[in-house]
Design an enzyme around this catalytic site. Structure first.
Site, PDB file in Angstrom:
ATOM      1  N   HIS A  65      34.950  43.447  36.872  1.00 36.50           N
ATOM      2  CA  HIS A  65      35.057  42.856  38.200  1.00 36.50           C
ATOM      3  C   HIS A  65      35.819  43.807  39.113  1.00 36.50           C
ATOM      4  O   HIS A  65      36.770  44.445  38.668  1.00 36.50           O
ATOM      5  CB  HIS A  65      35.778  41.495  38.136  1.00 36.50           C
ATOM      6  CG  HIS A  65      35.500  40.655  39.332  1.00 36.50           C
ATOM      7  ND1 HIS A  65      36.197  40.795  40.501  1.00 36.50           N
ATOM      8  CD2 HIS A  65      34.564  39.696  39.553  1.00 36.50           C
ATOM      9  CE1 HIS A  65      35.704  39.955  41.392  1.00 36.50           C
ATOM     10  NE2 HIS A  65      34.718  39.284  40.847  1.00 36.50           N
TER      11      HIS A  65
ATOM     12  N   ASP B 169      29.903  35.264  35.620  1.00 35.94           N
ATOM     13  CA  ASP B 169      28.491  35.219  35.248  1.00 35.94           C
ATOM     14  C   ASP B 169      28.246  35.212  33.739  1.00 35.94           C
ATOM     15  O   ASP B 169      27.119  34.985  33.312  1.00 35.94           O
ATOM     16  CB  ASP B 169      27.744  36.410  35.859  1.00 35.94           C
ATOM     17  CG  ASP B 169      27.556  36.236  37.351  1.00 35.94           C
ATOM     18  OD1 ASP B 169      27.254  35.114  37.766  1.00 35.94           O
ATOM     19  OD2 ASP B 169      27.726  37.222  38.091  1.00 35.94           O
TER      20      ASP B 169
HETATM   21  N1  ACO Z   1      29.797  47.340  31.234  1.00 34.12           N
HETATM   22  C1  ACO Z   1      30.135  48.579  30.845  1.00 34.12           C
HETATM   23  N2  ACO Z   1      30.940  49.371  31.587  1.00 34.12           N
HETATM   24  C2  ACO Z   1      31.384  48.876  32.746  1.00 34.12           C
HETATM   25  C3  ACO Z   1      31.061  47.585  33.192  1.00 34.12           C
HETATM   26  C4  ACO Z   1      30.220  46.808  32.392  1.00 34.12           C
HETATM   27  N3  ACO Z   1      29.859  45.582  32.753  1.00 34.12           N
HETATM   28  N4  ACO Z   1      31.669  47.355  34.373  1.00 34.12           N
HETATM   29  C5  ACO Z   1      32.352  48.462  34.665  1.00 34.12           C
HETATM   30  N5  ACO Z   1      32.177  49.368  33.687  1.00 34.12           N
HETATM   31  C6  ACO Z   1      32.781  50.703  33.611  1.00 34.12           C
HETATM   32  C7  ACO Z   1      31.970  51.673  34.465  1.00 34.12           C
HETATM   33  O1  ACO Z   1      30.948  52.286  33.739  1.00 34.12           O
HETATM   34  C8  ACO Z   1      33.031  52.641  34.876  1.00 34.12           C
HETATM   35  O2  ACO Z   1      33.321  53.496  33.791  1.00 34.12           O
HETATM   36  P1  ACO Z   1      33.545  55.059  34.025  1.00 34.12           P
HETATM   37  O3  ACO Z   1      34.763  55.123  34.914  1.00 34.12           O
HETATM   38  O4  ACO Z   1      33.744  55.567  32.650  1.00 34.12           O
HETATM   39  O5  ACO Z   1      32.309  55.539  34.707  1.00 34.12           O
HETATM   40  C9  ACO Z   1      34.265  51.747  35.065  1.00 34.12           C
HETATM   41  O6  ACO Z   1      34.057  50.623  34.231  1.00 34.12           O
HETATM   42  C10 ACO Z   1      34.458  51.277  36.508  1.00 34.12           C
HETATM   43  O7  ACO Z   1      33.225  50.711  36.959  1.00 34.12           O
HETATM   44  P2  ACO Z   1      32.801  50.631  38.465  1.00 34.12           P
HETATM   45  O8  ACO Z   1      31.321  50.456  38.543  1.00 34.12           O
HETATM   46  O9  ACO Z   1      33.400  51.743  39.276  1.00 34.12           O
HETATM   47  O10 ACO Z   1      33.510  49.299  38.900  1.00 34.12           O
HETATM   48  P3  ACO Z   1      33.136  48.470  40.163  1.00 34.12           P
HETATM   49  O11 ACO Z   1      34.356  47.818  40.630  1.00 34.12           O
HETATM   50  O12 ACO Z   1      32.390  49.289  41.153  1.00 34.12           O
HETATM   51  O13 ACO Z   1      32.077  47.424  39.572  1.00 34.12           O
HETATM   52  C11 ACO Z   1      31.001  45.544  38.829  1.00 34.12           C
HETATM   53  C12 ACO Z   1      32.261  46.093  39.465  1.00 34.12           C
HETATM   54  C13 ACO Z   1      29.788  45.889  39.705  1.00 34.12           C
HETATM   55  C14 ACO Z   1      31.114  44.022  38.755  1.00 34.12           C
HETATM   56  C15 ACO Z   1      30.833  46.138  37.407  1.00 34.12           C
HETATM   57  O14 ACO Z   1      31.905  45.758  36.601  1.00 34.12           O
HETATM   58  C16 ACO Z   1      29.497  45.770  36.772  1.00 34.12           C
HETATM   59  O15 ACO Z   1      28.488  46.443  37.012  1.00 34.12           O
HETATM   60  N6  ACO Z   1      29.480  44.664  35.947  1.00 34.12           N
HETATM   61  C17 ACO Z   1      28.233  44.199  35.371  1.00 34.12           C
HETATM   62  C18 ACO Z   1      27.479  43.356  36.389  1.00 34.12           C
HETATM   63  C19 ACO Z   1      28.134  42.028  36.609  1.00 34.12           C
HETATM   64  O16 ACO Z   1      28.523  41.332  35.693  1.00 34.12           O
HETATM   65  N7  ACO Z   1      28.228  41.648  37.892  1.00 34.12           N
HETATM   66  C20 ACO Z   1      28.793  40.359  38.300  1.00 34.12           C
HETATM   67  C21 ACO Z   1      30.168  40.525  38.907  1.00 34.12           C
HETATM   68  S1  ACO Z   1      30.871  38.973  39.343  1.00 34.12           S
HETATM   69  C22 ACO Z   1      29.997  38.489  40.691  1.00 34.12           C
HETATM   70  O17 ACO Z   1      29.592  39.296  41.501  1.00 34.12           O
HETATM   71  C23 ACO Z   1      29.692  37.104  40.899  1.00 34.12           C
END
Ligand code: ACO
Length: 372
Positions: free
Chosen positions: A257, A308
């Site tokens: 998140h 989610d």
């Molecule tokens: N699975 C695996 N790795 C992840 C995940 C995940 N779900 N989420 C973040 N990471 C990792 C990224 O790969 C990144 O790693 P790195 O630095 O080695 O490249 C690090 O964590 C940071 O990730 P970012 O994408 O920069 O984090 P951001 O704040 O932009 O993303 C997000 C947040 C989009 C929610 C992300 O965690 C994600 O894609 N989650 C999966 C989708 C999801 O569940 N979305 C619902 C969110 S809640 C809502 O909107 C209602």
């Protein structure tokens, strides 16, 4: 501060939703989400978000009556939905229907605060019916008209299934609606506020929001979680599958998140509800798989489940088709979107940020066509 993704950028003043992502606190108008989940109802939360305070008994009864009455949708919108039913996914149908509902809205282009409050209540009622009616239409079943005397959660399940749902399912959906109602400047709410800030109408703002919620990095993640659970298929395959996904650097849907560095407080309730529903169901498979995935992702990536993750197994065990999970998110979040749109109108200034320019240096020559 990171420019990409506006991380940690404060882009609005708002008195609606307070989040402390490090402490795992979420509150609507200052009232803790755990207390609301235990004691409140979706209709009461709607009033709280729109009006900034809890309703008195009569005000709550009036809100229930008004949302109930607004669940009716015009016949031309039902015909229009029927014309989409063979091809459009429910989230596409919802986005298109909300846009179409503006043409049928009795308040028309009236942008007065009173008309916009009515539009907020009306859209909240109507969106539930659009989702349920569309599901019936695409299954070739008769649409079940709304019953204004029922609670929103009760009536949505009845309009979906054609009969009164068990009270445990109604309460589970009601709590899920409370938990999803608002979440500060999440992507879809921000989209709604950007649209509203041009002084465009509420239906346009909500249409923008629905299109934004649809993506798998936001509200679309719940459907993607169920798809992953189905692909894995059995508890003994979870470990190898999740580790392989992580090794391929795939995102595990329902984890991570932007704001929470600790447990998403909504996930705490959804996990417990998923467990309870599993224990009274024929199989606990979906909950057991979810729990094992959570253990691995916690251990390997230090990532927590978000709203989610457990909503997917919960909704599936309640008999809700996976491509209705994100539309159901909208059925709840409409309350927060409209509260934010009302707040934006009340203190409006155009939202128009700048971009860090990374293109060719200025000035570049305009090369005539024949010389390119
Ligand atoms: N699975 C695996 N790795 C992840 C995940 C995940 N779900 N989420 C973040 N990471 C990792 C990224 O790969 C990144 O790693 P790195 O630095 O080695 O490249 C690090 O964590 C940071 O990730 P970012 O994408 O920069 O984090 P951001 O704040 O932009 O993303 C997000 C947040 C989009 C929610 C992300 O965690 C994600 O894609 N989650 C999966 C989708 C999801 O569940 N979305 C619902 C969110 S809640 C809502 O909107 C209602």
């Amino acid at each position: 501060m990171q420019v990409q993704g506006l991380e940690d950028v404060v882009a609005a003043e708002s008195s609606i939703c307070f989040i402390d992502g490090d402490k795992g606190i979420l509150s609507y108008r200052g009232i803790d989400i755990h207390e609301l989940a235990r004691k409140s109802t979706f209709e009461e939360v709607c009033f709280l978000l729109w009006e900034g305070r809890l309703p008195a008994r009569e005000e709550l009864a009036a809100t229930q009556r008004e949302i109930g009455a607004e669940r009716a949708i015009p016949g031309e919108i039902l015909s229009f939905l029927a014309s989409l039913a063979r091809t459009a996914a429910p989230m596409e149908a919802l986005r298109t229907a909300v846009s179409a509902l503006s043409a049928a809205d009795p308040d028309g282009a009236d942008m007065s605060p009173a008309a916009n409050r009515r539009k907020a209540r009306r859209l909240t009622g109507q969106i539930g019916t659009v989702v349920a009616a569309y599901e019936r239409l695409r299954r070739g079943q008769a649409v079940v008209p709304p019953d204004p005397g029922r609670s929103h959660a009760d009536d949505i399940l009845r309009m979906l299934g054609g009969q009164t749902a068990p009270s445990s399912a109604v309460r589970a959906l009601d709590i899920a609606l409370i938990l999803h109602a608002d979440h500060e400047l999440n992507a879809s709410t921000f989209a709604a506020r950007v649209t509203a800030a041009t002084l465009s109408d509420m239906h346009s703002a909500v249409t923008s929001a629905i299109g934004t919620l649809k993506g798998p990095l936001h509200g679309g993640a719940n459907e993607a979680v169920l798809q992953m659970l189905r692909e894995i298929g059995s508890l003994d395959r979870v470990d190898a599958d999740i580790r392989a996904r992580l090794a391929r650097k795939e995102r595990i849907m329902g984890f991570g998140h932007r704001v929470y560095s600790t447990e998403d407080p909504r996930a705490t309730h959804l996990r417990e509800m998923s467990r309870q529903v599993a224990e009274s169901s024929a199989t606990t498979l979906w909950y057991d798989m979810s729990q094992r995935i959570e253990q691995i992702v916690n251990a390997e990536k230090k990532l927590n489940a978000n709203v989610d993750f457990y909503s997917a197994s919960l909704y599936f065990m309640l008999g809700i088709p996976p491509d209705l999970f994100t539309p159901l998110f909208a059925v709840s979040r409409i309350s927060g979107w409209t509260a934010h749109v009302l707040e934006q109108y009340a203190h409006n200034r155009l939202i128009r940020p700048r971009a860090e320019y990374t293109g060719p240096s200025y000035p570049q020559p305009y090369v005539p066509m024949d010389a390119r």
